[in-house]
Structure formats: C-alpha cells, structure tokens
Design an enzyme around this catalytic site. Structure first.
Site, PDB file in Angstrom:
ATOM      1  N   ALA A   1       0.916  -1.455  -0.128  1.00 20.29           N
ATOM      2  CA  ALA A   1      -0.115   0.045   0.094  1.00 20.29           C
ATOM      3  C   ALA A   1       0.925   1.297  -0.068  1.00 20.29           C
ATOM      4  CB  ALA A   1      -0.842  -0.039   1.414  1.00 20.29           C
TER       5      ALA A   1
ATOM      6  N   GLU B   1       2.403   2.119  -5.702  1.00 18.57           N
ATOM      7  CA  GLU B   1       1.296   1.935  -6.486  1.00 18.57           C
ATOM      8  C   GLU B   1       0.598   2.944  -7.201  1.00 18.57           C
ATOM      9  OE1 GLU B   1      -0.785  -0.318  -3.393  1.00 18.57           O
ATOM     10  OE2 GLU B   1       0.358  -1.978  -3.395  1.00 18.57           O
TER      11      GLU B   1
END
Length: 268
Positions: free
Chosen positions: A14, A199
């Site tokens: 994350a 990401e």
C-alpha cells in the site's frame, strides 16, 4: 519488515513502507543522537566514530528500536466521519502509440509522466518505482487477459505461454518521467515531506489503452464506420484488430444463425 526483527511490523504494501519504516528509523536515530549528545558535548572535536567508541567503552546503550504510527487517521463508518488517508497523491500521463491495423499489434512510441511525490527521498528509486508501476498498469490494460473454459469454469490463461505480462519490447521507446515536487516549505508531516509512490502510478498505464482506443477510432473513420466503439480492457491485439471494422473483419463474420457449438474460451 520481518517479524524476527520487529514483532509488530507492517508488510511492505500500500505504498506505506517509506512512510512507516522511514519514520521509525528516523525516530530510532533521534533517540540515539540524544543518548550520544553528552559524549559529543564532552568531545566536540572528535569524529563520530571515536565518540561512539567512547560511549561504547562507557557501556552506553547503542541500540535503539524505533516505532512510528501514522497520526490523525481513522474513520467512523457509522457516522461517515474521519480521515481515511493521511495525504493524497496524483499524477498525469500522456501516451503516443502506433497501431498495426493488419495484425492489431501496437508499439508504445512515447510516454510522458508527471508524478506528485512530495519531496523525493531518492529520485532514482522514485523514478524506477513510477516506471515499474506504469509498466504493470500498461500490461493490465493491454495484454493480461483472463480466459475461462465455458465447460468447467477453469482458468485457461495460467502461465507465461498464454498469460502475457509486459516484456522489454512493450516498454515505451521514449519513456520520460518527471517528479512534481513542492517549490517552497511543505506542510506534509511525513518523513522529510515525502509521499509513497509504489502503487499510485499504476493506473497511469491506462493512458496506453486510451491512446489505442483513439487509434482504433481513427482507423474506423478511415473505413467509414460510424457505429459506437465498444472495446474492453485489456485491449489485446485480437480485440484491437476486430474493433477496426474493415473489409477483412467483415469477411470473417459468421452469421448468428450459422454459429454452432460452444466457444473454446470465454472472456470475463
């Protein structure tokens, strides 16, 4: 980030690794610096290595465990109140592609990316993360197709022979990445005002998909096709070729009433 070194570590996921581990290291270093400060005050002219040796011989604790928890976040789903994320990041990408109308194969000629990274901790690493995430997104939207058996629902695209991840030749021929950094003081309360960047750039890879869609639209206009274009992700060479709607595609059409049997694979 292994539990044999830190019992309550978090996974490197994350895009939170630099935020969490970076600040934990910072806190550990700050604690060690405070502990060594009396020795540095006593020996202001000595280099750090010798000050550390003096502290060691004085049986000073030279090991420290740092911990950091992202502040101010939390969300009450019942009241719909709170701060779900500590900060936001954004980016923009522009892709130029060349589509072979005979085969449906394409070449990504150039890509420009501008990405918000806060104050970069390491520009080389951040640019590499952006390039890698973009390539993942490009594969997700152009080559990585799931095909299932209509007979038993089994996934057919299970290996590199038929599940196509991006290769070296899929990377943009001209790949330009720039970092958007603040010009003045930053109010961001992260490690050195940086932002996670692992990401977020992934969806920028869809710029290749939309560039291919524009290329197909141009090809259809050349052939006088005015019907709305419906093209699904991923835009594989087969789907791009069929979407061009030229005379060759028309010759391959099988009338609905002549279709027989079960298709070999279905796309979901």
């Amino acid at each position: 980030t292994a539990t044999n070194t830190a019992a309550n570590t978090s996974p490197t996921a994350a895009s939170a690794s630099s935020d969490l581990n970076g600040f934990a290291v910072h806190n550990a270093c700050a604690a060690l610096a405070r502990r060594l400060q009396p020795y540095r005050d006593e020996h202001p002219d000595l280099p750090f290595a010798k000050v550390a040796k003096i502290a060691y011989l004085d049986r000073c604790q030279l090991t420290e465990a740092g911990h950091y928890a992202t502040p101010d976040i939390g969300f009450d789903w019942q009241k719909n109140q709170g701060l779900l994320y500590f900060y936001f990041t954004q980016g923009v990408a522009l892709a130029e592609v060349e589509l072979d109308l005979l085969t449906g194969a394409h070449t990504t000629r150039r890509v420009d990316v501008l990405m918000d990274v806060g104050r970069s901790l390491n520009k080389a690493i951040d640019i590499g993360q952006i390039e890698g995430a973009f390539a993942q997104g490009q594969g997700w939207t152009t080559t990585e197709e799931y095909l299932y058996s209509p007979r038993d629902g089994r996934l057919l695209t299970q290996g590199p022979g038929n599940y196509k991840i991006p290769s070296a030749l899929d990377i943009p021929r001209d790949f330009r990445v720039e970092l958007l950094e603040p010009r003045g003081p930053s109010p961001l309360k992260t490690i050195f005002s940086s932002k996670g960047i692992g990401e977020p750039p992934l969806f920028l890879g869809s710029s290749v998909f939309f560039a291919l869609r524009d290329a197909v639209m141009a090809a259809r206009r050349q052939h006088g096709v005015t019907a709305p274009l419906h093209i699904e992700c991923p835009a594989t060479p087969e789907s791009l070729r069929l979407a061009c709607e030229d005379e060759i595609v028309e010759l391959t059409r099988i009338p609905h009433e002549q279709r027989q049997g079960t298709p070999f694979a279905v796309r979901i």
